[in-house]
Design a protein around this motif. Structure first.
Motif, PDB file in Angstrom:
ATOM      1  N   GLU A  26      41.406  47.707 -36.632  1.00  0.00           N
ATOM      2  CA  GLU A  26      42.377  47.869 -35.550  1.00  0.00           C
ATOM      3  C   GLU A  26      41.642  48.503 -34.370  1.00  0.00           C
ATOM      4  OE1 GLU A  26      45.391  50.324 -37.316  1.00  0.00           O
ATOM      5  OE2 GLU A  26      45.306  49.139 -39.156  1.00  0.00           O
ATOM      6  N   VAL A  27      41.566  47.780 -33.287  1.00  0.00           N
ATOM      7  CA  VAL A  27      40.848  48.265 -32.105  1.00  0.00           C
ATOM      8  C   VAL A  27      41.855  48.599 -31.018  1.00  0.00           C
ATOM      9  CG1 VAL A  27      39.253  47.633 -30.245  1.00  0.00           C
ATOM     10  CG2 VAL A  27      38.726  47.024 -32.621  1.00  0.00           C
ATOM     11  N   HIS A  28      41.754  49.818 -30.501  1.00  0.00           N
ATOM     12  CA  HIS A  28      42.591  50.252 -29.384  1.00  0.00           C
ATOM     13  C   HIS A  28      41.742  50.247 -28.122  1.00  0.00           C
ATOM     14  CE1 HIS A  28      44.430  52.009 -32.978  1.00  0.00           C
ATOM     15  NE2 HIS A  28      45.579  52.015 -32.330  1.00  0.00           N
ATOM     16  N   VAL A  29      42.231  49.623 -27.053  1.00  0.00           N
ATOM     17  CA  VAL A  29      41.527  49.636 -25.783  1.00  0.00           C
ATOM     18  C   VAL A  29      42.450  50.214 -24.712  1.00  0.00           C
ATOM     19  CG1 VAL A  29      42.156  47.205 -25.365  1.00  0.00           C
ATOM     20  CG2 VAL A  29      40.344  48.275 -24.023  1.00  0.00           C
ATOM     21  N   GLU A  30      41.952  51.211 -24.002  1.00  0.00           N
ATOM     22  CA  GLU A  30      42.682  51.766 -22.874  1.00  0.00           C
ATOM     23  C   GLU A  30      42.538  50.815 -21.691  1.00  0.00           C
ATOM     24  OE1 GLU A  30      41.403  55.672 -21.885  1.00  0.00           O
ATOM     25  OE2 GLU A  30      42.340  56.619 -23.629  1.00  0.00           O
ATOM     26  N   LEU A  31      43.656  50.419 -21.124  1.00  0.00           N
ATOM     27  CA  LEU A  31      43.628  49.487 -20.003  1.00  0.00           C
ATOM     28  C   LEU A  31      43.312  50.219 -18.706  1.00  0.00           C
ATOM     29  CD1 LEU A  31      46.750  47.303 -20.888  1.00  0.00           C
ATOM     30  CD2 LEU A  31      44.361  46.981 -21.554  1.00  0.00           C
ATOM     31  N   GLY A  32      42.587  49.553 -17.847  1.00  0.00           N
ATOM     32  CA  GLY A  32      42.133  50.187 -16.610  1.00  0.00           C
ATOM     33  C   GLY A  32      43.123  50.045 -15.473  1.00  0.00           C
ATOM     34  N   ILE A 135      42.688  36.988 -35.954  1.00  0.00           N
ATOM     35  CA  ILE A 135      43.467  38.039 -35.307  1.00  0.00           C
ATOM     36  C   ILE A 135      44.936  37.917 -35.716  1.00  0.00           C
ATOM     37  CG2 ILE A 135      44.136  39.095 -33.113  1.00  0.00           C
ATOM     38  CD1 ILE A 135      41.128  39.209 -33.681  1.00  0.00           C
ATOM     39  N   GLU A 136      45.486  38.996 -36.259  1.00  0.00           N
ATOM     40  CA  GLU A 136      46.900  39.019 -36.623  1.00  0.00           C
ATOM     41  C   GLU A 136      47.783  39.162 -35.396  1.00  0.00           C
ATOM     42  OE1 GLU A 136      50.277  38.913 -38.864  1.00  0.00           O
ATOM     43  OE2 GLU A 136      48.269  38.796 -39.746  1.00  0.00           O
ATOM     44  N   ARG A 137      47.425  40.115 -34.514  1.00  0.00           N
ATOM     45  CA  ARG A 137      48.290  40.418 -33.386  1.00  0.00           C
ATOM     46  C   ARG A 137      47.542  41.269 -32.368  1.00  0.00           C
ATOM     47  NH1 ARG A 137      53.091  43.319 -35.350  1.00  0.00           N
ATOM     48  NH2 ARG A 137      53.045  44.863 -33.712  1.00  0.00           N
ATOM     49  N   ALA A 138      48.032  41.261 -31.146  1.00  0.00           N
ATOM     50  CA  ALA A 138      47.593  42.201 -30.119  1.00  0.00           C
ATOM     51  C   ALA A 138      48.865  42.680 -29.435  1.00  0.00           C
ATOM     52  CB  ALA A 138      46.657  41.531 -29.120  1.00  0.00           C
ATOM     53  N   HIS A 139      49.117  43.976 -29.501  1.00  0.00           N
ATOM     54  CA  HIS A 139      50.373  44.483 -28.945  1.00  0.00           C
ATOM     55  C   HIS A 139      50.146  45.630 -27.978  1.00  0.00           C
ATOM     56  CE1 HIS A 139      49.914  47.042 -32.625  1.00  0.00           C
ATOM     57  NE2 HIS A 139      50.291  47.988 -31.774  1.00  0.00           N
ATOM     58  N   MET A 140      51.131  45.830 -27.114  1.00  0.00           N
ATOM     59  CA  MET A 140      51.066  46.885 -26.105  1.00  0.00           C
ATOM     60  C   MET A 140      51.670  48.171 -26.641  1.00  0.00           C
ATOM     61  SD  MET A 140      52.331  44.712 -22.753  1.00  0.00           S
ATOM     62  CE  MET A 140      53.840  44.117 -23.571  1.00  0.00           C
ATOM     63  N   GLU A 141      51.121  49.288 -26.190  1.00  0.00           N
ATOM     64  CA  GLU A 141      51.682  50.583 -26.533  1.00  0.00           C
ATOM     65  C   GLU A 141      51.118  51.626 -25.576  1.00  0.00           C
ATOM     66  OE1 GLU A 141      50.546  50.967 -30.612  1.00  0.00           O
ATOM     67  OE2 GLU A 141      48.592  51.817 -30.163  1.00  0.00           O
ATOM     68  N   GLU A 142      51.509  52.857 -25.764  1.00  0.00           N
ATOM     69  CA  GLU A 142      51.008  53.945 -24.938  1.00  0.00           C
ATOM     70  C   GLU A 142      50.145  54.873 -25.783  1.00  0.00           C
ATOM     71  OE1 GLU A 142      54.176  56.513 -23.633  1.00  0.00           O
ATOM     72  OE2 GLU A 142      55.228  56.362 -25.549  1.00  0.00           O
ATOM     73  N   ASP A 143      49.195  55.527 -25.111  1.00  0.00           N
ATOM     74  CA  ASP A 143      48.316  56.461 -25.794  1.00  0.00           C
ATOM     75  C   ASP A 143      49.022  57.802 -25.968  1.00  0.00           C
ATOM     76  OD1 ASP A 143      46.040  57.355 -27.055  1.00  0.00           O
ATOM     77  OD2 ASP A 143      44.695  56.888 -25.398  1.00  0.00           O
ATOM     78  N   LEU A 174      47.735  51.048 -23.594  1.00  0.00           N
ATOM     79  CA  LEU A 174      46.817  50.580 -24.628  1.00  0.00           C
ATOM     80  C   LEU A 174      47.196  49.174 -25.052  1.00  0.00           C
ATOM     81  CD1 LEU A 174      46.654  53.534 -27.219  1.00  0.00           C
ATOM     82  CD2 LEU A 174      44.965  53.006 -25.475  1.00  0.00           C
ATOM     83  N   VAL A 175      46.209  48.443 -25.508  1.00  0.00           N
ATOM     84  CA  VAL A 175      46.451  47.249 -26.317  1.00  0.00           C
ATOM     85  C   VAL A 175      45.768  47.488 -27.652  1.00  0.00           C
ATOM     86  CG1 VAL A 175      45.890  44.810 -26.643  1.00  0.00           C
ATOM     87  CG2 VAL A 175      46.801  45.595 -24.456  1.00  0.00           C
TER      88      VAL A 175
END
Length: 503
Positions: A26-32, A135-143, A174-175
């Motif tokens: 599970e990779v979390h990336v902070e969006l710019g 890839i199962e999914r890519a979802h939006m969320e907050e850090d 985050l995604v």
């Protein structure tokens, strides 16, 4: 039932010979984005604690969230780059848990309706083999915010005297990208994990959705590992090592967990489904907490946000605007530059693609650019224990250095002295040549004087050369180069020597 206590590890090669490792990452990336996911608080790394907050990101009563449209666009860009389907409609959900760094006592995330799903990405291993990760999914969320535990020896809450909370990070978009079980990697599982996370990092940067600097926590990986005796059997119990933030650590985490879990199973114990922490200094993982299942978070739809329904036209506009993906770019550049597979892998592994591309754009040949970045500069970077890209020299300066060599202003030996000056901050190559007086001696009169002196010191060489043996000419050339402090053109010196001797 508890795991059998063990302090031993099974040798890695033995572990993968007798057990089949299965991964999930599970990779979390902070969006710019300029602002947070659900409010107008600005996002800036390194700000004073608790200065980038609003009532929404602090979870104050009555504060209502608004979705960041740019974050949605970035999430769609990521999904498309990962060959995912983009949902026609998706919802946010509340993920309930009680941590000091989650001021609302829930995280706004996505649960059963992610914005992107059912994708894949091919990752290239160091020997050129390609491995597909589903890839199962890519979802939006907050850090969440950031806890700092003061006192103690580990930097963790256990043994700390007190804790501080900074909510600047709370609410940053985050995604999260979740793989399907990664099966079939076998002994190469650690390498596959590393290559996958590195591939994602490169994609994030190419898309322009994040700086993707792992040392800043822009990209973090939760690494799930399980073992089973045979690929034909059901999946084993997994552990999840949280917040691993370097490629090397991802690889080492997988390797360690395989050896550790094999030792547990060999001792007759069972692997506990739990979170674990990676320790870079000791190279081991330690137990965190028993891993929660989805029902433990009591997900339910977020009542303060409407569904996100990206139009198909907008999705296609975004798809059409996607840049060239890193893997395709590497293949194109390799063909343009004429590099062999092994040469290109070395360039990629050194992180030198951008440097070489910019140097070639500055007028240098691909071979010349590679010579400097993968030769002299790579050697110096290794000696200084720094990244190649952090060396105090630009591609434009390397291109200028090569141009000075091509023009005959300096030779290869002098070019290294020029590089010393550039790295020392003395200016661009041409300025260093002037200030240090490093131009090649082009005055035939000065060269002939040095040649005559060398010939007078070694008269036997003249007879040998006149007798048809040109081997000793090298000794004269060497003497002239020494007399001119390396600032002579060896080719021109040879011509003049032979003319002087009468050959």
């Amino acid at each position: 039932m508890t795991a059998a206590p063990t302090t031993d590890l099974v040798a890695y090669d033995d572990a993968v010979r007798r057990y089949d490792p299965v991964l999930g990452i599970e990779v979390h990336v902070e969006l710019g984005t300029r602002t947070k996911m659900f409010c107008a608080a600005e996002v800036e790394f390194g700000g004073e604690p608790n200065t980038q907050t609003t009532p929404v990101s602090l979870g104050l009563p009555g504060a209502l969230p608004v979705v960041n449209g740019t974050a949605v666009e970035y999430a769609i860009r990521i999904g498309l780059a990962l060959n995912c389907q983009i949902a026609e409609s998706c919802r946010f959900a509340r993920k309930n848990y009680f941590y000091p760094d989650v001021p609302k006592n829930f995280q706004t995330s996505q649960y059963d309706e992610p914005i992107a799903y059912d994708g894949w990405i091919d990752v290239e291993l160091e020997d050129g083999e390609t491995f597909r990760v589903e890839i199962e999914r890519a979802h939006m969320e907050e850090d969440a915010g950031k806890n700092t535990h003061v006192g103690g020896t580990t930097g963790r809450i256990h043994g700390a005297e007190y804790s501080l909370v900074d909510y600047n990070r709370a609410g940053i978009p985050l995604v999260e990208i979740v793989t399907k079980p990664i099966e079939g990697a076998g002994e190469r599982a650690p390498e596959v994990a590393r290559a996958y996370v590195q591939t994602l990092r490169d994609i994030f940067r190419a898309l322009g959705v994040s700086e993707a600097r792992m040392e800043r926590g822009n990209v973090r990986a939760d690494v799930n590992v399980s073992l089973r005796p045979s690929p034909d059997l059901p999946l084993g119990t997994r552990t999840e090592t949280k917040n691993v933030n370097s490629f090397r650590s991802v690889e080492r985490t997988v390797r360690h967990e395989i050896s550790r879990q094999a030792a547990v199973l060999d001792a007759g114990g069972v692997v506990i489904q739990e979170t674990r922490h990676w320790h870079e200094d000791t190279g081991i993982t330690t137990s965190g907490r028993v891993k929660s299942d989805a029902e433990d978070y009591r997900y339910f739809p977020e009542p303060d946000l409407v569904p996100v329904a990206p139009s198909r036209e907008w999705v296609e506009e975004i798809r059409a605007s996607l840049p060239e993906m890193p893997a395709a770019r590497r293949r194109r550049l390799q063909q343009e530059w004429g590099y062999a597979d092994a040469e290109m892998r070395d360039v990629v592994n050194a992180g030198a693609i951008d440097l070489i591309e910019a140097t070639v754009a500055g007028g240098t040949s691909p071979a010349g650019a590679r010579k400097w970045w993968m030769g002299e500069l790579a050697r110096r970077a290794k000696q200084a224990d720094v990244a190649l890209a952090s060396m105090a020299v630009t591609p434009a300066q390397i291109a200028e250095l090569e141009q000075l060599i091509a023009a005959g202003t300096i030779n290869d030996k002098l070019a290294r002295q020029v590089l010393d000056g550039v790295l020392a901050g003395e200016g661009d190559p041409a300025a260093v040549v002037r200030s240090r007086g490093l131009e090649v001696v082009s005055d035939d009169g000065a060269l002939l004087a040095a040649i005559d002196e060398a010939l007078a010191a070694q008269p036997d060489i003249v007879e040998k050369v006149r007798g048809g043996n040109q081997g000793p000419v090298g000794a004269i050339i060497g003497a002239v180069m020494k007399a001119t402090k390396g600032q002579a053109d060896a080719k021109r010196v040879r011509e003049l020597v032979l003319e002087r001797i009468g050959q």
